[in-house]
Design a protein around this motif. Structure first.
Motif, PDB file in Angstrom:
ATOM      1  N   TYR A  34      44.766  39.492  47.651  1.00 32.94           N
ATOM      2  CA  TYR A  34      46.189  39.463  47.297  1.00 32.94           C
ATOM      3  C   TYR A  34      46.753  38.051  47.407  1.00 32.94           C
ATOM      4  CZ  TYR A  34      51.164  40.559  47.316  1.00 32.94           C
ATOM      5  OH  TYR A  34      52.503  40.599  47.021  1.00 32.94           O
ATOM      6  N   TYR A  35      46.366  37.335  48.452  1.00 27.14           N
ATOM      7  CA  TYR A  35      46.863  35.969  48.649  1.00 27.14           C
ATOM      8  C   TYR A  35      46.398  35.059  47.504  1.00 27.14           C
ATOM      9  CZ  TYR A  35      47.502  31.335  50.653  1.00 27.14           C
ATOM     10  OH  TYR A  35      47.873  30.032  50.860  1.00 27.14           O
ATOM     11  N   ILE A  36      45.124  35.120  47.169  1.00 22.71           N
ATOM     12  CA  ILE A  36      44.594  34.284  46.089  1.00 22.71           C
ATOM     13  C   ILE A  36      45.256  34.642  44.765  1.00 22.71           C
ATOM     14  CG2 ILE A  36      42.531  33.702  44.757  1.00 22.71           C
ATOM     15  CD1 ILE A  36      42.570  32.473  47.526  1.00 22.71           C
ATOM     16  N   SER A  37      45.439  35.941  44.519  1.00 21.75           N
ATOM     17  CA  SER A  37      46.074  36.372  43.277  1.00 21.75           C
ATOM     18  C   SER A  37      47.512  35.882  43.176  1.00 21.75           C
ATOM     19  CB  SER A  37      46.039  37.904  43.189  1.00 21.75           C
ATOM     20  OG  SER A  37      46.709  38.363  42.046  1.00 21.75           O
ATOM     21  N   SER A  38      48.253  35.939  44.298  1.00 20.75           N
ATOM     22  CA  SER A  38      49.656  35.512  44.281  1.00 20.75           C
ATOM     23  C   SER A  38      49.790  34.002  44.130  1.00 20.75           C
ATOM     24  CB  SER A  38      50.362  35.972  45.558  1.00 20.75           C
ATOM     25  OG  SER A  38      49.779  35.354  46.707  1.00 20.75           O
ATOM     26  N   ARG A  39      48.774  33.259  44.592  1.00 19.58           N
ATOM     27  CA  ARG A  39      48.835  31.792  44.516  1.00 19.58           C
ATOM     28  C   ARG A  39      48.275  31.252  43.205  1.00 19.58           C
ATOM     29  NH1 ARG A  39      52.421  29.907  48.217  1.00 19.58           N
ATOM     30  NH2 ARG A  39      52.148  31.034  50.181  1.00 19.58           N
ATOM     31  N   LEU A  40      47.178  31.811  42.759  1.00 25.85           N
ATOM     32  CA  LEU A  40      46.482  31.259  41.597  1.00 25.85           C
ATOM     33  C   LEU A  40      46.630  32.114  40.347  1.00 25.85           C
ATOM     34  CD1 LEU A  40      43.126  30.140  43.298  1.00 25.85           C
ATOM     35  CD2 LEU A  40      45.219  28.799  42.934  1.00 25.85           C
ATOM     36  N   GLY A  41      47.178  33.334  40.491  1.00 25.37           N
ATOM     37  CA  GLY A  41      47.230  34.249  39.367  1.00 25.37           C
ATOM     38  C   GLY A  41      45.905  34.976  39.205  1.00 25.37           C
ATOM     39  N   GLY A  42      45.860  35.896  38.260  1.00 21.92           N
ATOM     40  CA  GLY A  42      44.638  36.661  38.040  1.00 21.92           C
ATOM     41  C   GLY A  42      44.722  38.028  38.689  1.00 21.92           C
ATOM     42  N   PRO A  43      43.874  38.962  38.235  1.00 21.81           N
ATOM     43  CA  PRO A  43      43.919  40.342  38.736  1.00 21.81           C
ATOM     44  C   PRO A  43      43.447  40.449  40.182  1.00 21.81           C
ATOM     45  CG  PRO A  43      42.701  40.164  36.644  1.00 21.81           C
ATOM     46  CD  PRO A  43      42.884  38.783  37.173  1.00 21.81           C
ATOM     47  N   VAL A  44      44.277  41.044  41.032  1.00 18.59           N
ATOM     48  CA  VAL A  44      43.934  41.164  42.438  1.00 18.59           C
ATOM     49  C   VAL A  44      42.718  42.071  42.627  1.00 18.59           C
ATOM     50  CG1 VAL A  44      45.527  43.103  42.809  1.00 18.59           C
ATOM     51  CG2 VAL A  44      44.872  41.664  44.736  1.00 18.59           C
ATOM     52  N   MET A  45      42.575  43.102  41.776  1.00 20.24           N
ATOM     53  CA  MET A  45      41.424  44.002  41.890  1.00 20.24           C
ATOM     54  C   MET A  45      40.113  43.252  41.656  1.00 20.24           C
ATOM     55  SD  MET A  45      42.344  47.126  42.622  1.00 20.24           S
ATOM     56  CE  MET A  45      43.657  48.346  42.450  1.00 20.24           C
ATOM     57  N   LEU A  46      40.124  42.331  40.711  1.00 21.32           N
ATOM     58  CA  LEU A  46      38.912  41.571  40.410  1.00 21.32           C
ATOM     59  C   LEU A  46      38.536  40.671  41.577  1.00 21.32           C
ATOM     60  CD1 LEU A  46      36.741  40.939  38.350  1.00 21.32           C
ATOM     61  CD2 LEU A  46      38.248  39.193  37.370  1.00 21.32           C
ATOM     62  N   TYR A  47      39.535  40.033  42.186  1.00 20.80           N
ATOM     63  CA  TYR A  47      39.259  39.204  43.366  1.00 20.80           C
ATOM     64  C   TYR A  47      38.689  40.064  44.500  1.00 20.80           C
ATOM     65  CZ  TYR A  47      41.886  35.295  41.323  1.00 20.80           C
ATOM     66  OH  TYR A  47      42.323  34.263  40.519  1.00 20.80           O
ATOM     67  N   ALA A  48      39.282  41.250  44.704  1.00 23.87           N
ATOM     68  CA  ALA A  48      38.803  42.132  45.771  1.00 23.87           C
ATOM     69  C   ALA A  48      37.343  42.520  45.536  1.00 23.87           C
ATOM     70  CB  ALA A  48      39.682  43.382  45.859  1.00 23.87           C
ATOM     71  N   LEU A  49      36.998  42.812  44.287  1.00 24.26           N
ATOM     72  CA  LEU A  49      35.616  43.146  43.955  1.00 24.26           C
ATOM     73  C   LEU A  49      34.672  41.995  44.249  1.00 24.26           C
ATOM     74  CD1 LEU A  49      35.924  45.075  40.576  1.00 24.26           C
ATOM     75  CD2 LEU A  49      34.845  45.914  42.654  1.00 24.26           C
ATOM     76  N   LEU A  50      35.036  40.816  43.789  1.00 22.51           N
ATOM     77  CA  LEU A  50      34.156  39.659  43.949  1.00 22.51           C
ATOM     78  C   LEU A  50      33.982  39.292  45.418  1.00 22.51           C
ATOM     79  CD1 LEU A  50      35.412  37.452  40.970  1.00 22.51           C
ATOM     80  CD2 LEU A  50      33.339  38.850  41.086  1.00 22.51           C
ATOM     81  N   PHE A  51      35.080  39.310  46.168  1.00 26.21           N
ATOM     82  CA  PHE A  51      34.987  38.995  47.605  1.00 26.21           C
ATOM     83  C   PHE A  51      34.151  40.055  48.315  1.00 26.21           C
ATOM     84  CE2 PHE A  51      39.360  36.676  47.551  1.00 26.21           C
ATOM     85  CZ  PHE A  51      38.784  35.652  46.819  1.00 26.21           C
ATOM     86  N   GLY A  52      34.335  41.318  47.932  1.00 26.19           N
ATOM     87  CA  GLY A  52      33.556  42.386  48.550  1.00 26.19           C
ATOM     88  C   GLY A  52      32.073  42.237  48.259  1.00 26.19           C
TER      89      GLY A  52
END
Length: 341
Positions: A34-52
């Motif tokens: 959520y933090y990365i998405s709010s700062r850099l934009g982009g889908p939060v779900m995709l970031y969560a998947l990649l980090f996971g």
């Protein structure tokens, strides 16, 4: 503290120690995404998947495994149930009968056509249903809900998780592409604001991208798109029930499969929250809070799903599943556009 009272608290303490590490890791990944998405934009779900997926090794840890499993199943279902707070019957009725009929027809055609495309590409029936349902309804949330009612045995469990992850990644990426391209297409065709809102709400997979694309055009387009999208979300209940019943009828010939319930409890929860939102019995602040809880639960569930799937195994699935997702997305967009113009 008496011995009896101590005995009462032991099971609760044991459950906390069992599930807390995995659940906390899932929510920490969700917060980072959520933090990365709010700062850099982009889908939060995709970031969560990649980090996971980057923390896939934790799924083999005896300490984290139970909590990761809880996050990818129970917390996921609670998040889906709470989605019902975003929908009211008045909002749906305000769309008009023709728009409601269009959405129902589009969802039905996409699922049936998606399964047919899957057969042409020689994909598993479960994957075809999973991907078509995600495209037709609400992207990642629908994929997670549908996967929870598909019958699974020990051999297929890991495969289903990989397929679900691929669908979540695929529909998230396609939603982002559509958010950019569809407003350009709308301007080229010359749709009015209301019609543009219907098109965006009926075709883009994820809610956030629907709203983003709608408000790129106008406030009216954004508002109409959001309500049409929520109508698609409401289709989640009958679709998941029907899919569950169809696959349940095929279980007699399969030994070792876990038999899912006819109607999963989270669908009752979804309908109950739709009812609460419709009669406005909850204070607005409470409704907003529970909607935020729903979003956090879903992000954490996606993070847990990422931790349960390795990137190496994901790449072994091949090109056909990705092609199926793209074709299903095109089918949905072409049908809706053909009806509107």
């Amino acid at each position: 503290m008496s011995a009896q009272l101590t005995a009462q608290f032991l099971p609760l303490t044991h459950r906390w120690n069992l599930y807390a590490p995995g659940v906390m890791v899932s929510f920490m990944i969700a917060a980072s995404a959520y933090y990365i998405s709010s700062r850099l934009g982009g889908p939060v779900m995709l970031y969560a998947l990649l980090f996971g997926m980057a923390l896939n090794f934790l799924s083999d840890s005896d300490r984290c495994q139970p909590g990761i499993r809880l996050s990818s199943k129970t917390i996921l279902r609670l998040g889906v149930a709470l989605l019902g707070l975003q929908i009211t019957w008045l909002d749906v009725a305000a769309l008009g009968l023709s728009t409601i009929e269009l959405v129902i027809a589009a969802v039905t055609l996409t699922i049936i056509g998606g399964v047919f495309l899957g057969r042409l590409l020689k994909l598993d029936k479960s994957y075809s249903v999973l991907s078509a349902g995600a495209v037709a309804i609400c992207g990642a949330s629908a994929a997670l809900a549908i996967s929870s009612v598909l019958p699974v045995d020990k051999e297929d469990s890991e495969k289903l998780e990989s397929q679900t992850l691929l669908v979540v990644v695929g529909v998230t990426a396609l939603s982002t592409i559509a958010m950019v391209l569809y407003p350009v297409l709308i301007n080229a065709i010359g749709l009015d604001d209301k019609t543009a809102g219907v098109f965006l709400g009926a075709t883009i997979h994820d809610v956030a991208q629907v709203i983003g694309a709608g408000y790129m055009i106008s406030d009216e387009t954004g508002q109409v798109a959001a309500v049409v999208k929520l109508l698609r979300v409401a289709c989640l209940v009958p679709v998941v029930m029907i899919i569950g019943l169809i696959f349940r009828s095929e279980l007699d010939a399969r030994r070792g499969s876990k038999r899912p319930p006819v109607i999963p409890f989270f669908l009752f929860g979804f309908l109950a929250f739709v009812g609460l939102a419709s009669i406005e019995v909850l204070p607005e602040s409470m409704a907003i809070f529970l909607s935020d809880v729903s979003r956090w639960f879903l992000i954490a569930a996606v993070a847990a799903l990422g931790m349960k799937t390795s990137l190496k195994k994901l790449f072994t699935i091949g090109y056909a599943p990705v092609l199926a997702l793209a074709l299903q997305t095109c089918l949905l967009a072409v049908f809706v556009l053909a009806v509107l113009i």
